[in-house]
Design a protein around this motif. Structure first.
Motif, PDB file in Angstrom:
ATOM      1  N   ARG A 178      37.228 -23.943  -5.938  1.00  0.00           N
ATOM      2  CA  ARG A 178      37.225 -25.234  -5.005  1.00  0.00           C
ATOM      3  C   ARG A 178      37.220 -26.737  -5.747  1.00  0.00           C
ATOM      4  NH1 ARG A 178      37.263 -23.732   0.271  1.00  0.00           N
ATOM      5  NH2 ARG A 178      36.631 -21.465   0.707  1.00  0.00           N
ATOM      6  N   VAL A 179      37.918 -26.808  -6.741  1.00  0.00           N
ATOM      7  CA  VAL A 179      37.969 -28.064  -7.371  1.00  0.00           C
ATOM      8  C   VAL A 179      38.396 -29.007  -6.381  1.00  0.00           C
ATOM      9  CG1 VAL A 179      40.477 -27.830  -7.985  1.00  0.00           C
ATOM     10  CG2 VAL A 179      39.151 -28.971  -9.601  1.00  0.00           C
ATOM     11  N   GLY A 180      37.625 -30.351  -6.668  1.00  0.00           N
ATOM     12  CA  GLY A 180      37.985 -31.383  -6.158  1.00  0.00           C
ATOM     13  C   GLY A 180      36.860 -31.618  -4.611  1.00  0.00           C
ATOM     14  N   GLY A 181      36.374 -30.357  -4.291  1.00  0.00           N
ATOM     15  CA  GLY A 181      35.583 -30.662  -2.913  1.00  0.00           C
ATOM     16  C   GLY A 181      34.067 -30.592  -3.357  1.00  0.00           C
ATOM     17  N   PHE A 182      33.360 -30.727  -2.272  1.00  0.00           N
ATOM     18  CA  PHE A 182      32.174 -30.956  -2.349  1.00  0.00           C
ATOM     19  C   PHE A 182      31.282 -29.544  -2.648  1.00  0.00           C
ATOM     20  CE2 PHE A 182      33.374 -33.666   1.029  1.00  0.00           C
ATOM     21  CZ  PHE A 182      33.416 -34.859   0.383  1.00  0.00           C
ATOM     22  N   ASN A 183      32.012 -28.303  -2.795  1.00  0.00           N
ATOM     23  CA  ASN A 183      31.431 -27.292  -3.203  1.00  0.00           C
ATOM     24  C   ASN A 183      31.980 -26.702  -4.666  1.00  0.00           C
ATOM     25  OD1 ASN A 183      29.650 -26.840  -0.863  1.00  0.00           O
ATOM     26  ND2 ASN A 183      31.589 -26.177   0.233  1.00  0.00           N
ATOM     27  N   GLU A 184      32.549 -27.748  -5.199  1.00  0.00           N
ATOM     28  CA  GLU A 184      33.242 -27.333  -6.587  1.00  0.00           C
ATOM     29  C   GLU A 184      32.180 -26.672  -7.674  1.00  0.00           C
ATOM     30  OE1 GLU A 184      35.189 -29.687 -10.379  1.00  0.00           O
ATOM     31  OE2 GLU A 184      35.521 -30.444  -8.243  1.00  0.00           O
ATOM     32  N   GLN A 185      32.728 -25.597  -8.221  1.00  0.00           N
ATOM     33  CA  GLN A 185      32.074 -24.988  -9.200  1.00  0.00           C
ATOM     34  C   GLN A 185      32.615 -24.752 -10.423  1.00  0.00           C
ATOM     35  OE1 GLN A 185      28.891 -21.912  -8.172  1.00  0.00           O
ATOM     36  NE2 GLN A 185      29.926 -21.864  -6.118  1.00  0.00           N
ATOM     37  N   SER A 186      32.291 -24.483 -11.686  1.00  0.00           N
ATOM     38  CA  SER A 186      32.918 -24.181 -12.911  1.00  0.00           C
ATOM     39  C   SER A 186      32.261 -23.425 -13.739  1.00  0.00           C
ATOM     40  CB  SER A 186      33.775 -25.525 -13.515  1.00  0.00           C
ATOM     41  OG  SER A 186      32.838 -26.374 -13.922  1.00  0.00           O
TER      42      SER A 186
END
Length: 407
Positions: A178-186
């Motif tokens: 979910r890159v670019g969002g509030f729930n982004e994880q990496s």
């Protein structure tokens, strides 16, 4: 200039907050908004007109959009940049650019490169959405950086297993969800470690590292014969390198490979550029199946294999830009079909190893001009306890460019 009736709006995981003022205004005024369910949910606070999910199959959504041609204001919502592996390019096949306004958002590729500190122009982007994982093969080289677009949450696991199986287990995989969002994880893993439980909306940044013995496809023409599964019926490496040079691939061209054998010429043709296409015509069903396997294993799954006999199988095929005729197919009728199918300026190359084949090539040269070249290769071999160079069968190669008076 026509007033655009269709607006294609890119939206990211940050939703309406990431849209420009122009994009917001267009969506607010739209009478009809189509997009994926996720896109419609992200833009729900702006939509006052009719909202319709894209649906399945994908072509039905395209048809629904085309039915509204000329009815303002029609909006299609898409992920990020609609013309970067998105719906924009699909719609552009049916709708001229003057009828369409595109307002892109940052693509997931841009987000990923920004997060990783990678120059976007230096990475290779590979989409595995609806494509076999073998699509990665031509890009597996030491120090290569890839952005890989995932089909779903299982893609990172499949990629890590695939890389490990081909000797690239040390590669580092940056999995971004979910890159670019509030729930982004990496997270970062080593390919050989594998992983599970990845959000369906993900992409990967991969730093390719090769273990000893990793299988890499060289950028040169004339790949090792052992890279191909074959029964001895294959254009040998040295001859293939010369043949590819004579065929002179240009991006986007379509090759007919008549009498494919192992499919080596067509496969290397496609490896020269991702836009290159090829059709192999092979009468032997076992060899036709083998060609398809070779194409998949060497990363060009788009190779089309036609099981049939030339020249009978040729009239139904898409017209080529270039034709290659293998050594065992030096029949006059095949040359006539090839010449009539090629455009003016198209290229025809044929190899022969038999006296009868040479006679046909000589007749073609006498009638139409072109070039005749004899290619000989000698390889070192054992002679008792000593060594000597043993000559392989010589190949006669005919090449010509099609002119107006082709026949």
């Amino acid at each position: 200039m026509k007033t655009p009736w269709l607006s294609v709006i890119g939206i990211g995981e940050d939703g309406v907050e990431g849209l420009s003022s122009l994009a917001r205004q267009i969506v607010r005024q739209a009478e009809f908004v189509m997009g994926g369910e996720r896109h419609l949910e992200l833009a729900a606070s702006l939509i006052s007109g009719q909202a319709e999910p894209w649906g399945s199959p994908f072509s039905s959504g395209v048809r629904r959009v085309l039915e509204r041609r000329g009815q303002p204001v029609t909006v299609v919502l898409a992920s990020g940049d609609p013309f970067c592996f998105g719906v924009g390019s699909t719609l552009a096949r049916h709708i001229p650019p003057e009828e369409m306004l595109c307002v892109p958002a940052p693509s997931s590729i841009s987000w990923a490169c920004g997060r990783l500190g990678w120059a976007e122009q230096d990475v290779r982007v590979v989409s595995l959405c609806g494509r076999p994982i073998e699509t990665l093969v031509p890009h597996l080289h030491r120090t290569m950086r890839l952005i890989v677009l995932s089909e779903d949450g299982s893609t990172p696991r499949k990629v890590s297993q695939f890389l490990t199986g081909r000797g690239f287990g040390p590669s580092r995989i940056h999995v971004m969800e979910r890159v670019g969002g509030f729930n982004e994880q990496s997270r970062v893993i080593v390919a050989s470690d594998g992983l599970e439980d990845v959000d369906p909306l993900n992409l990967m940044g991969i730093e390719i590292e090769a273990a000893p013995g990793a299988r890499m496809i060289p950028l040169s023409s004339g790949l090792e014969d052992d890279l191909f599964e074959h029964d001895g019926q294959i254009t040998k490496r040295e001859i293939r390198a010369v043949t590819l040079s004579t065929l002179a691939p240009h991006p986007g061209e379509l090759l007919w490979d008549i009498g494919g054998g192992a499919g080596s010429v067509a496969i290397e043709w496609m490896l020269h550029h991702p836009a290159n296409r090829a059709i192999v015509i092979e009468k032997n069903p076992l060899r036709a199946a083998r060609i398809a396997r070779n194409a998949l294993n060497l990363g060009v799954p788009g190779l089309k294999v036609v099981e049939g006999i030339a020249p009978d199988a040729l009239p139904e095929l898409e017209r080529p830009d270039v034709v290659f005729i293998g050594g065992g197919l030096a029949q006059v009728d095949i040359f006539l079909q090839a010449r009539s199918a090629l455009p003016v300026g198209g290229r025809l190359v044929a190899n022969a190893v038999t006296l009868e084949g040479e006679a046909v090539l000589s007749a073609q040269y006498t009638r139409y001009g072109g070039t005749l070249t004899r290619i000989g290769v000698e390889r070192l071999d054992a002679v008792g306890g000593l060594h000597a160079f043993r000559p392989a069968m010589r190949v006669t190669q005919y090449a010509t460019v099609i002119s107006e008076d082709r026949l």
